[in-house]
Design a protein around this motif. Sequence first.
Motif, mmCIF file in Angstrom:
data_model
loop_
_atom_site.group_PDB
_atom_site.id
_atom_site.type_symbol
_atom_site.label_atom_id
_atom_site.label_comp_id
_atom_site.label_asym_id
_atom_site.label_seq_id
_atom_site.Cartn_x
_atom_site.Cartn_y
_atom_site.Cartn_z
ATOM 1 N N ILE A 178 0.843 -1.207 0.000
ATOM 2 C CA ILE A 178 0.000 0.000 0.000
ATOM 3 C C ILE A 178 0.877 1.255 0.000
ATOM 4 C CG2 ILE A 178 -1.629 1.356 1.406
ATOM 5 C CD1 ILE A 178 -2.971 -0.984 -0.012
ATOM 6 N N ALA A 179 1.903 1.282 0.856
ATOM 7 C CA ALA A 179 2.792 2.451 0.920
ATOM 8 C C ALA A 179 3.479 2.680 -0.422
ATOM 9 C CB ALA A 179 3.824 2.263 2.031
ATOM 10 N N HIS A 180 4.046 1.621 -0.991
ATOM 11 C CA HIS A 180 4.753 1.719 -2.276
ATOM 12 C C HIS A 180 3.794 2.197 -3.368
ATOM 13 C CE1 HIS A 180 8.240 -0.315 -4.651
ATOM 14 N NE2 HIS A 180 7.755 0.701 -5.338
ATOM 15 N N PHE A 181 2.585 1.641 -3.388
ATOM 16 C CA PHE A 181 1.583 2.026 -4.379
ATOM 17 C C PHE A 181 1.217 3.502 -4.254
ATOM 18 C CE2 PHE A 181 -3.048 2.663 -5.041
ATOM 19 C CZ PHE A 181 -3.067 2.573 -6.415
ATOM 20 N N VAL A 182 0.933 3.956 -3.048
ATOM 21 C CA VAL A 182 0.520 5.350 -2.850
ATOM 22 C C VAL A 182 1.655 6.310 -3.216
ATOM 23 C CG1 VAL A 182 -0.182 7.064 -1.120
ATOM 24 C CG2 VAL A 182 -1.252 4.807 -1.127
ATOM 25 N N ILE A 183 2.888 5.976 -2.832
ATOM 26 C CA ILE A 183 4.040 6.828 -3.167
ATOM 27 C C ILE A 183 4.169 6.956 -4.682
ATOM 28 C CG2 ILE A 183 6.567 6.995 -3.122
ATOM 29 C CD1 ILE A 183 6.368 5.527 -0.327
ATOM 30 N N ASP A 184 4.200 5.818 -5.383
ATOM 31 C CA ASP A 184 4.358 5.853 -6.839
ATOM 32 C C ASP A 184 3.180 6.547 -7.521
ATOM 33 O OD1 ASP A 184 6.723 4.518 -6.508
ATOM 34 O OD2 ASP A 184 6.063 2.627 -7.417
ATOM 35 N N LEU A 185 1.969 6.282 -7.033
ATOM 36 C CA LEU A 185 0.776 6.888 -7.632
ATOM 37 C C LEU A 185 0.790 8.407 -7.481
ATOM 38 C CD1 LEU A 185 -2.051 6.698 -8.919
ATOM 39 C CD2 LEU A 185 -2.956 6.373 -6.606
ATOM 40 N N VAL A 186 1.009 8.887 -6.277
ATOM 41 C CA VAL A 186 0.987 10.335 -6.042
ATOM 42 C C VAL A 186 2.121 11.021 -6.808
ATOM 43 C CG1 VAL A 186 1.254 12.141 -4.292
ATOM 44 C CG2 VAL A 186 -0.227 10.172 -3.838
ATOM 45 N N MET A 187 3.319 10.448 -6.764
ATOM 46 C CA MET A 187 4.436 11.075 -7.479
ATOM 47 C C MET A 187 4.206 11.033 -8.994
ATOM 48 S SD MET A 187 5.815 12.085 -4.843
ATOM 49 C CE MET A 187 7.158 13.025 -5.445
ATOM 50 N N GLY A 188 3.621 9.935 -9.492
ATOM 51 C CA GLY A 188 3.293 9.846 -10.913
ATOM 52 C C GLY A 188 2.260 10.876 -11.322
ATOM 53 N N LEU A 189 1.241 11.068 -10.481
ATOM 54 C CA LEU A 189 0.208 12.062 -10.776
ATOM 55 C C LEU A 189 0.771 13.484 -10.714
ATOM 56 C CD1 LEU A 189 -2.854 10.519 -8.910
ATOM 57 C CD2 LEU A 189 -2.482 10.625 -11.398
ATOM 58 N N ILE A 190 1.686 13.714 -9.772
ATOM 59 C CA ILE A 190 2.321 15.038 -9.690
ATOM 60 C C ILE A 190 3.088 15.322 -10.974
ATOM 61 C CG2 ILE A 190 4.194 16.332 -8.571
ATOM 62 C CD1 ILE A 190 3.187 15.138 -5.891
ATOM 63 N N ILE A 191 3.856 14.341 -11.442
ATOM 64 C CA ILE A 191 4.606 14.525 -12.696
ATOM 65 C C ILE A 191 3.630 14.756 -13.850
ATOM 66 C CG2 ILE A 191 6.036 13.323 -14.404
ATOM 67 C CD1 ILE A 191 7.459 11.972 -11.987
ATOM 68 N N ARG A 192 2.593 13.968 -13.916
ATOM 69 C CA ARG A 192 1.608 14.064 -15.010
ATOM 70 C C ARG A 192 0.937 15.429 -15.061
ATOM 71 N NH1 ARG A 192 -2.557 14.417 -17.816
ATOM 72 N NH2 ARG A 192 -3.764 12.759 -18.732
ATOM 73 N N PHE A 193 0.462 15.904 -13.913
ATOM 74 C CA PHE A 193 -0.295 17.162 -13.922
ATOM 75 C C PHE A 193 0.607 18.391 -13.866
ATOM 76 C CE2 PHE A 193 -3.645 14.175 -12.693
ATOM 77 C CZ PHE A 193 -4.526 14.473 -13.716
ATOM 78 N N ARG A 194 1.799 18.242 -13.312
ATOM 79 C CA ARG A 194 2.744 19.366 -13.334
ATOM 80 C C ARG A 194 3.137 19.663 -14.771
ATOM 81 N NH1 ARG A 194 7.833 17.707 -10.582
ATOM 82 N NH2 ARG A 194 8.266 16.814 -12.599
ATOM 83 N N ARG A 195 3.369 18.641 -15.543
ATOM 84 C CA ARG A 195 3.749 18.839 -16.953
ATOM 85 C C ARG A 195 2.577 19.320 -17.777
ATOM 86 N NH1 ARG A 195 8.449 20.003 -15.855
ATOM 87 N NH2 ARG A 195 9.564 18.366 -14.802
ATOM 88 N N GLU A 196 1.367 18.918 -17.407
ATOM 89 C CA GLU A 196 0.180 19.344 -18.141
ATOM 90 C C GLU A 196 -0.065 20.822 -17.972
ATOM 91 O OE1 GLU A 196 -4.016 17.962 -17.312
ATOM 92 O OE2 GLU A 196 -3.300 16.462 -18.734
ATOM 93 N N SER A 197 0.170 21.345 -16.748
ATOM 94 C CA SER A 197 -0.023 22.766 -16.499
ATOM 95 C C SER A 197 1.217 23.522 -16.891
ATOM 96 C CB SER A 197 -0.324 23.000 -15.009
ATOM 97 O OG SER A 197 0.744 22.567 -14.229
#
Length: 197
Positions: A178-197
Motif C-alpha cells: 500500500i505504501a509503495h503504491f501510494v508513493i508511486d501513484l501520487v508522485m506519478g500524478l504530480i509529474i503528469r499534472f505538473r507537466r500538463e499545467s
Amino acid sequence: MKKFDIRKLKLRKVTIDQIDDRLLLINLYVTQALTLIIGLIWILFQHRNPLGLLRFPEGIEFLYWGIGLAAIVIIVDLLISRWVPEDATDDGGVNERIFRNRPIWHIIALSFIVAVCEEILFRGALQFAIGPYWTSIIFAAIHVRYLRHWIPTGLVFSISYGLGWIYIQTGTLWAPIIAHFVIDLVMGLIIRFRRES
C-alpha cells in the motif's frame, strides 16, 4: 541459413531520450515480470507459500501504517524538490518519461504492478533472507538511475528501510505494498499534472 555469432553482438549505451515510449513500457513490464518471477521462486526455495504472504489481513491497521509512511515520504520528497536544486535529484528523466503522458488509469495500474512485484521480491523474499538493512542497500542499488546523486540514493534507501520496518511491525506484506503504491501513484500524478499545467 545464417549462423548466429555472439562475437558480432555489439552493446552500446542508450539514453532515455533514445528510447521510444513503446520500448520504455515493454522494458518496464518485462523488468517487473522478472522481479515477480524471481521473488516467487525465491519464496518457494525458502519453503514458504507465496499465497500466504498475500493473504489479506483481518483488520485495517496495516492501512494506517502504509498510508502513514507514504504521506511522510511524499512530504519529504516535496520538501526536497522545493529546496534542493533539480540537478542534485535528477534521475535522468526516467520518471518523467514514464508518467508525463500516461492516462490516469495507466498510472494507477503501473503503480500497483510495480508495488506488488517489487514488494514480493524485496520484502517478501529478500528481507526474509538477509534483513531490512541489506535489502535496502540492494533496493537502492537496483534503482540504478538514482545512484548518480547521493540525495535520491539516500531517499530510496530510507524508503526501502521504512517499507521493511512497517512490514515487520504489521506482519503483512500489504502494508509496504500500500505504501509503495501510494508513493508511486501520487508522485506519478504530480509529474503528469505538473507537466500538463
